[in-house]
Design a protein around this motif. Sequence first.
Motif, PDB file in Angstrom:
ATOM      1  N   VAL A 162      46.685  65.199  65.996  1.00  0.00           N
ATOM      2  CA  VAL A 162      47.551  66.007  66.833  1.00  0.00           C
ATOM      3  C   VAL A 162      46.944  65.853  68.261  1.00  0.00           C
ATOM      4  O   VAL A 162      47.599  65.824  69.184  1.00  0.00           O
ATOM      5  CB  VAL A 162      47.416  67.540  66.296  1.00  0.00           C
ATOM      6  CG1 VAL A 162      48.230  68.321  67.555  1.00  0.00           C
ATOM      7  CG2 VAL A 162      48.201  67.634  65.105  1.00  0.00           C
ATOM      8  N   PHE A 182      48.874  64.546  71.893  1.00  0.00           N
ATOM      9  CA  PHE A 182      49.308  65.639  72.689  1.00  0.00           C
ATOM     10  C   PHE A 182      49.817  65.130  74.102  1.00  0.00           C
ATOM     11  O   PHE A 182      51.071  65.648  74.682  1.00  0.00           O
ATOM     12  CB  PHE A 182      48.558  66.824  72.679  1.00  0.00           C
ATOM     13  CG  PHE A 182      47.501  66.714  73.816  1.00  0.00           C
ATOM     14  CD1 PHE A 182      47.898  67.089  75.034  1.00  0.00           C
ATOM     15  CD2 PHE A 182      46.293  65.996  73.642  1.00  0.00           C
ATOM     16  CE1 PHE A 182      46.681  67.174  76.134  1.00  0.00           C
ATOM     17  CE2 PHE A 182      45.217  65.985  74.587  1.00  0.00           C
ATOM     18  CZ  PHE A 182      45.434  66.452  75.709  1.00  0.00           C
ATOM     19  N   PHE A 202      56.403  71.069  63.204  1.00  0.00           N
ATOM     20  CA  PHE A 202      56.337  69.639  64.238  1.00  0.00           C
ATOM     21  C   PHE A 202      56.696  68.576  63.540  1.00  0.00           C
ATOM     22  O   PHE A 202      57.520  67.708  64.105  1.00  0.00           O
ATOM     23  CB  PHE A 202      54.603  69.463  64.168  1.00  0.00           C
ATOM     24  CG  PHE A 202      54.200  68.494  65.369  1.00  0.00           C
ATOM     25  CD1 PHE A 202      54.803  68.819  66.631  1.00  0.00           C
ATOM     26  CD2 PHE A 202      53.353  67.384  65.032  1.00  0.00           C
ATOM     27  CE1 PHE A 202      54.244  68.025  67.656  1.00  0.00           C
ATOM     28  CE2 PHE A 202      52.971  66.595  66.053  1.00  0.00           C
ATOM     29  CZ  PHE A 202      53.372  66.907  67.318  1.00  0.00           C
ATOM     30  N   MET A 231      52.748  72.679  68.533  1.00  0.00           N
ATOM     31  CA  MET A 231      51.388  72.213  68.643  1.00  0.00           C
ATOM     32  C   MET A 231      50.349  73.142  69.176  1.00  0.00           C
ATOM     33  O   MET A 231      49.385  72.915  68.995  1.00  0.00           O
ATOM     34  CB  MET A 231      51.472  70.982  69.596  1.00  0.00           C
ATOM     35  CG  MET A 231      50.422  70.135  69.901  1.00  0.00           C
ATOM     36  SD  MET A 231      50.484  68.635  70.907  1.00  0.00           S
ATOM     37  CE  MET A 231      50.788  69.622  72.608  1.00  0.00           C
ATOM     38  N   TYR A 241      49.383  75.555  66.788  1.00  0.00           N
ATOM     39  CA  TYR A 241      48.674  74.835  65.532  1.00  0.00           C
ATOM     40  C   TYR A 241      47.123  74.814  66.162  1.00  0.00           C
ATOM     41  O   TYR A 241      46.213  75.088  65.425  1.00  0.00           O
ATOM     42  CB  TYR A 241      49.214  73.549  65.477  1.00  0.00           C
ATOM     43  CG  TYR A 241      48.113  72.577  64.654  1.00  0.00           C
ATOM     44  CD1 TYR A 241      48.165  72.539  63.458  1.00  0.00           C
ATOM     45  CD2 TYR A 241      47.138  71.905  65.272  1.00  0.00           C
ATOM     46  CE1 TYR A 241      47.167  71.553  62.523  1.00  0.00           C
ATOM     47  CE2 TYR A 241      46.404  71.004  64.628  1.00  0.00           C
ATOM     48  CZ  TYR A 241      46.305  71.083  63.107  1.00  0.00           C
ATOM     49  OH  TYR A 241      45.615  70.085  62.273  1.00  0.00           O
TER      50      TYR A 241
END
Length: 226
Positions: free
Chosen positions: A25, A29, A89, A127, A130
Amino acid sequence: PSIRWPLFLSVLAMFLQQFSGINCVMFYFHTIFETAGFKTATQLYMASLLVSGIQVVFTAVSCLLIDRTGRRVLLGFSGGVMALSMVAFGLYFQLTYAGHKAIEVTVPVLVKPTFPGNLNWLALSSMMVYIVAFSLGLGPIPWVLMAELIPLRGRAKCGGLVTTFNLFFAFITTKEFQDLVKATSSQATFWMFGGVCATIILYAVFLLPETKGRTLEEIEQHFQRH
Protein backbone atom coordinates in the motif's frame (compact mmCIF):
# COMPACT_ATOMS: atom_id res chain seq x y z
CA PRO A 1 6.92 -23.56 26.98
CA SER A 2 7.58 -20.17 28.58
CA ILE A 3 9.85 -19.33 25.64
CA ARG A 4 8.56 -21.45 22.73
CA TRP A 5 4.96 -20.23 22.81
CA PRO A 6 5.82 -16.52 23.26
CA LEU A 7 8.32 -16.85 20.40
CA PHE A 8 5.65 -18.41 18.18
CA LEU A 9 3.13 -15.66 19.04
CA SER A 10 5.72 -12.95 18.36
CA VAL A 11 6.70 -14.39 14.97
CA LEU A 12 3.04 -14.84 14.05
CA ALA A 13 2.35 -11.20 14.94
CA MET A 14 5.18 -10.11 12.62
CA PHE A 15 3.80 -12.36 9.88
CA LEU A 16 0.37 -10.74 10.17
CA GLN A 17 1.93 -7.29 10.25
CA GLN A 18 3.82 -7.73 6.98
CA PHE A 19 1.29 -9.87 5.12
CA SER A 20 -1.43 -7.33 5.84
CA GLY A 21 0.03 -5.57 2.78
CA ILE A 22 1.33 -2.41 4.45
CA ASN A 23 4.46 -2.17 2.29
CA CYS A 24 2.50 -2.72 -0.91
CA VAL A 25 0.00 0.00 0.00
CA MET A 26 2.80 2.42 0.87
CA PHE A 27 4.59 1.71 -2.40
CA TYR A 28 1.43 2.38 -4.39
CA PHE A 29 0.08 5.49 -2.67
CA HIS A 30 1.86 7.85 -5.11
CA THR A 31 -0.09 6.29 -7.97
CA ILE A 32 -3.35 6.60 -6.06
CA PHE A 33 -2.73 10.27 -5.41
CA GLU A 34 -1.78 10.85 -9.04
CA THR A 35 -4.98 9.28 -10.33
CA ALA A 36 -6.91 11.39 -7.80
CA GLY A 37 -5.56 14.58 -9.33
CA PHE A 38 -2.33 15.25 -7.43
CA LYS A 39 -0.16 15.79 -10.50
CA THR A 40 2.65 18.19 -9.60
CA ALA A 41 5.77 17.31 -7.65
CA THR A 42 4.76 19.72 -4.89
CA GLN A 43 1.32 18.11 -4.53
CA LEU A 44 2.83 14.63 -4.36
CA TYR A 45 5.39 15.84 -1.82
CA MET A 46 2.60 17.24 0.34
CA ALA A 47 0.70 13.97 -0.02
CA SER A 48 3.77 12.08 1.19
CA LEU A 49 4.03 14.40 4.17
CA LEU A 50 0.34 13.85 4.90
CA VAL A 51 0.70 10.06 4.95
CA SER A 52 3.87 10.21 7.07
CA GLY A 53 2.25 12.69 9.44
CA ILE A 54 -0.79 10.44 9.88
CA GLN A 55 1.48 7.54 10.78
CA VAL A 56 3.35 9.58 13.38
CA VAL A 57 0.21 11.07 14.96
CA PHE A 58 -1.76 7.84 15.23
CA THR A 59 1.22 5.83 16.43
CA ALA A 60 1.46 8.39 19.25
CA VAL A 61 -2.28 7.98 19.86
CA SER A 62 -1.71 4.23 20.09
CA CYS A 63 0.81 4.83 22.88
CA LEU A 64 -1.92 6.63 24.83
CA LEU A 65 -4.58 3.99 24.19
CA ILE A 66 -2.67 0.74 24.54
CA ASP A 67 -2.73 0.67 28.35
CA ARG A 68 -6.36 1.79 28.51
CA THR A 69 -7.94 -0.54 25.98
CA GLY A 70 -5.48 -3.43 26.21
CA ARG A 71 -3.40 -5.08 23.51
CA ARG A 72 -6.05 -7.54 22.34
CA VAL A 73 -8.83 -4.99 21.88
CA LEU A 74 -6.67 -2.49 20.03
CA LEU A 75 -5.11 -5.17 17.84
CA GLY A 76 -8.48 -6.73 16.97
CA PHE A 77 -9.98 -3.32 16.20
CA SER A 78 -7.01 -2.48 13.99
CA GLY A 79 -7.30 -5.76 12.07
CA GLY A 80 -11.04 -5.36 11.53
CA VAL A 81 -10.79 -1.81 10.19
CA MET A 82 -7.85 -2.74 7.99
CA ALA A 83 -9.79 -5.69 6.55
CA LEU A 84 -12.73 -3.44 5.64
CA SER A 85 -10.35 -0.90 4.11
CA MET A 86 -8.72 -3.56 1.94
CA VAL A 87 -12.13 -4.79 0.79
CA ALA A 88 -13.01 -1.22 -0.21
CA PHE A 89 -9.63 -0.75 -1.90
CA GLY A 90 -10.14 -3.90 -3.95
CA LEU A 91 -13.67 -2.80 -4.77
CA TYR A 92 -12.24 0.40 -6.22
CA PHE A 93 -10.22 -1.63 -8.75
CA GLN A 94 -13.14 -3.97 -9.40
CA LEU A 95 -15.52 -1.14 -10.28
CA THR A 96 -13.09 1.20 -12.00
CA TYR A 97 -10.84 -0.82 -14.28
CA ALA A 98 -11.47 -3.49 -16.89
CA GLY A 99 -8.88 -6.19 -17.42
CA HIS A 100 -6.63 -4.51 -14.87
CA LYS A 101 -3.90 -7.00 -14.17
CA ALA A 102 -0.67 -5.20 -13.37
CA ILE A 103 0.05 -2.37 -10.97
CA GLU A 104 3.11 -0.31 -11.78
CA VAL A 105 4.43 0.96 -8.49
CA THR A 106 5.98 4.16 -9.85
CA VAL A 107 3.99 4.82 -13.03
CA PRO A 108 0.17 5.01 -13.12
CA VAL A 109 -1.56 2.42 -15.27
CA LEU A 110 -3.79 4.04 -17.88
CA VAL A 111 -6.73 1.77 -18.58
CA LYS A 112 -10.31 2.40 -19.56
CA PRO A 113 -12.66 3.03 -16.62
CA THR A 114 -15.68 0.73 -16.53
CA PHE A 115 -17.62 2.58 -13.83
CA PRO A 116 -19.50 5.70 -14.96
CA GLY A 117 -18.57 7.74 -11.86
CA ASN A 118 -15.32 8.92 -10.32
CA LEU A 119 -14.35 6.60 -7.47
CA ASN A 120 -10.99 8.13 -6.63
CA TRP A 121 -12.49 9.20 -3.30
CA LEU A 122 -12.98 5.51 -2.48
CA ALA A 123 -9.32 4.71 -3.12
CA LEU A 124 -8.10 7.71 -1.15
CA SER A 125 -10.39 7.24 1.83
CA SER A 126 -9.85 3.48 2.12
CA MET A 127 -6.08 3.90 1.92
CA MET A 128 -6.03 6.64 4.56
CA VAL A 129 -8.29 4.67 6.92
CA TYR A 130 -6.06 1.62 6.41
CA ILE A 131 -2.93 3.58 7.36
CA VAL A 132 -4.67 5.08 10.42
CA ALA A 133 -5.78 1.63 11.61
CA PHE A 134 -2.34 0.14 11.01
CA SER A 135 -0.66 2.93 12.96
CA LEU A 136 -3.08 2.47 15.86
CA GLY A 137 -2.63 -1.26 16.29
CA LEU A 138 -0.81 -3.61 13.96
CA GLY A 139 2.15 -1.28 13.45
CA PRO A 140 3.40 -0.81 17.02
CA ILE A 141 1.74 -3.62 19.01
CA PRO A 142 3.76 -6.60 17.63
CA TRP A 143 6.94 -4.91 18.87
CA VAL A 144 5.35 -4.33 22.28
CA LEU A 145 4.27 -7.96 22.43
CA MET A 146 7.75 -9.20 21.61
CA ALA A 147 9.13 -7.26 24.58
CA GLU A 148 6.37 -8.35 26.96
CA LEU A 149 5.83 -12.00 26.03
CA ILE A 150 9.41 -13.24 25.75
CA PRO A 151 11.15 -13.77 29.13
CA LEU A 152 14.31 -11.84 29.91
CA ARG A 153 16.52 -14.92 29.75
CA GLY A 154 15.59 -15.51 26.10
CA ARG A 155 14.91 -11.99 24.91
CA ALA A 156 18.27 -11.32 23.21
CA LYS A 157 18.27 -14.36 20.90
CA CYS A 158 14.50 -14.51 20.43
CA GLY A 159 14.29 -10.77 19.79
CA GLY A 160 16.89 -11.02 17.06
CA LEU A 161 15.09 -14.02 15.56
CA VAL A 162 11.70 -12.26 15.57
CA THR A 163 13.22 -9.17 13.93
CA THR A 164 14.83 -11.37 11.26
CA PHE A 165 11.48 -12.97 10.48
CA ASN A 166 9.84 -9.54 10.28
CA LEU A 167 12.35 -8.35 7.68
CA PHE A 168 12.12 -11.66 5.82
CA PHE A 169 8.31 -11.37 5.60
CA ALA A 170 8.71 -7.77 4.41
CA PHE A 171 11.11 -8.97 1.69
CA ILE A 172 8.68 -11.67 0.53
CA THR A 173 5.66 -9.36 0.27
CA THR A 174 7.69 -6.66 -1.50
CA LYS A 175 9.26 -9.07 -3.98
CA GLU A 176 6.13 -11.04 -4.83
CA PHE A 177 3.56 -8.22 -4.92
CA GLN A 178 3.86 -7.50 -8.66
CA ASP A 179 3.88 -11.21 -9.55
CA LEU A 180 0.79 -11.80 -7.41
CA VAL A 181 -1.08 -8.96 -9.12
CA LYS A 182 -0.11 -10.29 -12.56
CA ALA A 183 -1.16 -13.83 -11.62
CA THR A 184 -4.55 -12.75 -10.27
CA SER A 185 -5.64 -9.09 -10.37
CA SER A 186 -5.25 -5.92 -8.36
CA GLN A 187 -8.55 -6.38 -6.55
CA ALA A 188 -7.90 -10.05 -5.74
CA THR A 189 -4.48 -9.20 -4.32
CA PHE A 190 -5.84 -6.55 -1.98
CA TRP A 191 -8.74 -8.79 -0.98
CA MET A 192 -6.19 -11.43 0.01
CA PHE A 193 -4.48 -8.84 2.16
CA GLY A 194 -7.90 -8.09 3.64
CA GLY A 195 -8.29 -11.77 4.49
CA VAL A 196 -4.99 -11.71 6.38
CA CYS A 197 -6.17 -8.59 8.24
CA ALA A 198 -9.36 -10.40 9.23
CA THR A 199 -7.34 -13.24 10.78
CA ILE A 200 -5.76 -10.69 13.11
CA ILE A 201 -9.09 -10.64 14.97
CA LEU A 202 -8.89 -14.42 15.46
CA TYR A 203 -5.28 -14.09 16.62
CA ALA A 204 -6.22 -11.45 19.18
CA VAL A 205 -9.29 -13.31 20.46
CA PHE A 206 -8.12 -16.94 20.58
CA LEU A 207 -4.32 -16.97 20.80
CA LEU A 208 -3.04 -13.80 22.40
CA PRO A 209 -3.16 -13.45 26.20
CA GLU A 210 -3.85 -9.97 27.52
CA THR A 211 -0.71 -8.46 29.03
CA LYS A 212 -2.27 -5.19 30.18
CA GLY A 213 -1.43 -4.52 33.84
CA ARG A 214 0.57 -7.74 34.25
CA THR A 215 4.20 -7.96 35.29
CA LEU A 216 6.77 -9.85 33.22
CA GLU A 217 6.88 -12.54 35.92
CA GLU A 218 3.10 -13.03 35.76
CA ILE A 219 3.21 -13.32 31.97
CA GLU A 220 5.99 -15.93 32.17
CA GLN A 221 4.05 -17.92 34.74
CA HIS A 222 1.01 -17.87 32.45
CA PHE A 223 2.97 -19.63 29.71
CA GLN A 224 4.58 -22.06 32.12
CA ARG A 225 1.10 -23.23 33.18
CA HIS A 226 0.12 -23.76 29.55
